[in-house]
Design a protein around this motif. Structure first.
Motif, PDB file in Angstrom:
ATOM      1  N   UNK A 192       0.824  -1.200   0.000  1.00 35.06           N
ATOM      2  CA  UNK A 192       0.000   0.000   0.000  1.00 35.06           C
ATOM      3  C   UNK A 192       0.861   1.254   0.000  1.00 35.06           C
ATOM      4  N   UNK A 193       0.227   2.363  -0.363  1.00 34.24           N
ATOM      5  CA  UNK A 193       0.935   3.649  -0.366  1.00 34.24           C
ATOM      6  C   UNK A 193       1.452   3.975   1.029  1.00 34.24           C
ATOM      7  N   UNK A 194       0.639   3.757   2.040  1.00 41.41           N
ATOM      8  CA  UNK A 194       1.029   4.057   3.412  1.00 41.41           C
ATOM      9  C   UNK A 194       2.246   3.240   3.831  1.00 41.41           C
ATOM     10  N   UNK A 195       2.256   1.965   3.480  1.00 42.89           N
ATOM     11  CA  UNK A 195       3.364   1.092   3.857  1.00 42.89           C
ATOM     12  C   UNK A 195       4.656   1.519   3.170  1.00 42.89           C
ATOM     13  N   UNK A 196       4.586   1.769   1.858  1.00 43.00           N
ATOM     14  CA  UNK A 196       5.785   2.141   1.110  1.00 43.00           C
ATOM     15  C   UNK A 196       6.349   3.481   1.582  1.00 43.00           C
ATOM     16  N   UNK A 218       0.362   5.960  -8.696  1.00 40.42           N
ATOM     17  CA  UNK A 218      -0.560   6.940  -8.119  1.00 40.42           C
ATOM     18  C   UNK A 218      -0.468   6.887  -6.595  1.00 40.42           C
ATOM     19  N   UNK A 219      -0.357   8.054  -5.981  1.00 42.32           N
ATOM     20  CA  UNK A 219      -0.277   8.167  -4.531  1.00 42.32           C
ATOM     21  C   UNK A 219       1.134   8.230  -4.001  1.00 42.32           C
ATOM     22  N   UNK A 220       2.136   7.886  -4.848  1.00 40.26           N
ATOM     23  CA  UNK A 220       3.527   7.934  -4.409  1.00 40.26           C
ATOM     24  C   UNK A 220       4.234   9.123  -5.045  1.00 40.26           C
ATOM     25  N   UNK A 221       5.038   9.820  -4.236  1.00 39.11           N
ATOM     26  CA  UNK A 221       5.765  10.975  -4.753  1.00 39.11           C
ATOM     27  C   UNK A 221       7.231  10.637  -5.031  1.00 39.11           C
ATOM     28  N   UNK A 222       7.517   9.339  -5.180  1.00 35.15           N
ATOM     29  CA  UNK A 222       8.865   8.905  -5.530  1.00 35.15           C
ATOM     30  C   UNK A 222       8.749   7.724  -6.494  1.00 35.15           C
ATOM     31  N   UNK A 223       9.747   7.528  -7.341  1.00 37.09           N
ATOM     32  CA  UNK A 223       9.673   6.440  -8.327  1.00 37.09           C
ATOM     33  C   UNK A 223       9.978   5.084  -7.705  1.00 37.09           C
ATOM     34  N   UNK A 224       9.445   4.040  -8.317  1.00 38.32           N
ATOM     35  CA  UNK A 224       9.738   2.663  -7.927  1.00 38.32           C
ATOM     36  C   UNK A 224      10.100   1.874  -9.180  1.00 38.32           C
ATOM     37  N   UNK A 225      10.846   0.804  -8.992  1.00 38.35           N
ATOM     38  CA  UNK A 225      11.210  -0.072 -10.113  1.00 38.35           C
ATOM     39  C   UNK A 225      10.292  -1.289 -10.096  1.00 38.35           C
TER      40      UNK A 225
END
Length: 375
Positions: A183-187, A226-233
């Motif tokens: 989830x966004x909160x967890x990440x 969506x919901x994250x302000x940083x990139x993920x791979x």
């Protein structure tokens, strides 16, 4: 042999935490019961103590489960503090997952904790399982209380926050988790702790440009969800689980920029906790609790996990790369660290079978002898 000496020292320290001889004997009886590793772990299966005596030990007698946990963690710290492999700082895999201890019937002492989740009724535990080098260590757990309370992802994040600082200093921590924890909160919470996570992710998770993940064609590329302000791979692999006819495509995301092959390698390692769950349940009785009180249930879970840890040290003492035979590993601990109990069980079995022996014309006499050694 060092692993066996550590196991023996831990058992001695745990027994010394008990105030009375009765409690010490009951704790040893429980360890023997769990270390049979045969799936027969209910108090009535004990040959050393009555079921009522063991029930009183769990549900009524005063002893500190927290002190027991602290002692186990102190021993784990003592072991890991000597682990310094050559090269870079070693990785610590912090694997988080939820498992269900399925139960039937009514449990008035903690009925608000037993409910249906994902089609299964029982007690639902969020567990942290540590993997570093050759060690496999159940570290902590929290009970999921259902709707209106903390979600599994929130409980998992709380458990990660509570990891001791010495672990983070000594190891490179990598958090591995299932899709339910992506989830966004967890990440965001993992990132705020300055840690990295690799979690499962749904194929229909949306990117910031409103495309679903399944439309990606290049594994390992960095994207923004969506919901994250940083990139993920993001990468993916194919997996066939028990009961599935075809392999299914599993998506994995990493908060740390990594190659696709590396992300998949870490993502597959998350499944190590599934083997631990099966072993803890069906070998060491994690789901066999039938206690009437919350205290009794909680103590049962702790003692079951301690038994798994002791058996794991027994397996490490074999110094083999083969998959563990948990019956053999548990027997090593019994015959090395709990010799008096093994002898007591042997004598009790001889007494139980004495009528049969007499029918066969055999008479067994047991004499205690002292061996003197000249100095």
């Amino acid at each position: 042999m060092k692993d066996l000496s550590n196991a023996q020292e831990l058992i001695y320290q745990l027994v010394e935490l008990m105030e009375s001889d009765y409690q010490k004997q009951s704790l040893q009886a429980f360890l023997e019961l769990f270390l049979k590793a045969q799936g027969t772990h209910r108090p009535q299966h004990s040959a050393l103590k009555s079921a009522s005596a063991l029930s009183r030990f769990l549900n009524h007698y005063i002893w500190s489960a927290r002190s027991l946990i602290r002692q186990v963690r102190r021993m784990i710290k003592q072991q890991l503090s000597h682990y310094h492999p050559r090269g870079r700082r070693p990785h610590l895999q912090v694997i988080i997952d939820l498992t269900t201890l399925e139960k039937r019937g009514k449990f008035k002492g903690y009925q608000d904790l037993v409910h249906v989740f994902d089609g299964k009724r029982g007690l639902h535990l969020v567990v942290i399982y540590l993997v570093v080098g050759r060690w496999r260590l159940p570290w902590s757990f929290r009970i999921y209380r259902g709707k209106g309370h903390s979600t599994p992802a929130q409980l998992g994040l709380k458990l990660v926050r509570q990891l001791p600082r010495w672990l983070k200093r000594q190891f490179q921590v990598m958090v591995l988790a299932d899709t339910a924890f992506g989830s966004v909160e967890f990440l965001k919470g993992i990132r705020s702790l300055k840690l990295h996570a690799i979690t499962g992710v749904r194929r229909d998770r949306l990117l910031q440009d409103h495309r679903p993940l399944w439309q990606l064609h290049q594994p390992g590329q960095q994207v923004r969800l969506q919901g994250l302000n940083f990139p993920v791979s993001v990468a993916w692999f194919y997996l066939k689980r028990d009961g599935e006819k075809k392999r299914s495509k599993r998506y994995v995301l990493s908060t740390k920029p990594l190659k696709a092959s590396t992300i998949v390698w870490w993502g597959r390692h998350r499944w190590q906790i599934e083997g631990f769950f099966k072993t803890a349940k069906y070998r060491f009785g994690l789901h066999r609790f039938a206690q009437k009180t919350l205290k009794g249930m909680y103590r049962w879970l702790i003692l079951s996990l301690v038994a798994f840890l002791l058996a794991h040290w027994g397996y490490l003492s074999l110094d083999t790369k083969e998959l563990p035979d948990w019956g053999v590993a548990a027997t090593i601990i019994l015959e090395t660290c709990l010799v008096e109990l093994v002898i007591a069980l042997l004598l009790a079995e001889v007494e139980r079978q004495r009528p049969l022996l007499k029918q066969q014309g055999l008479d067994v006499q047991i004499t205690r002898c002292k061996i003197w050694v000249n100095q």
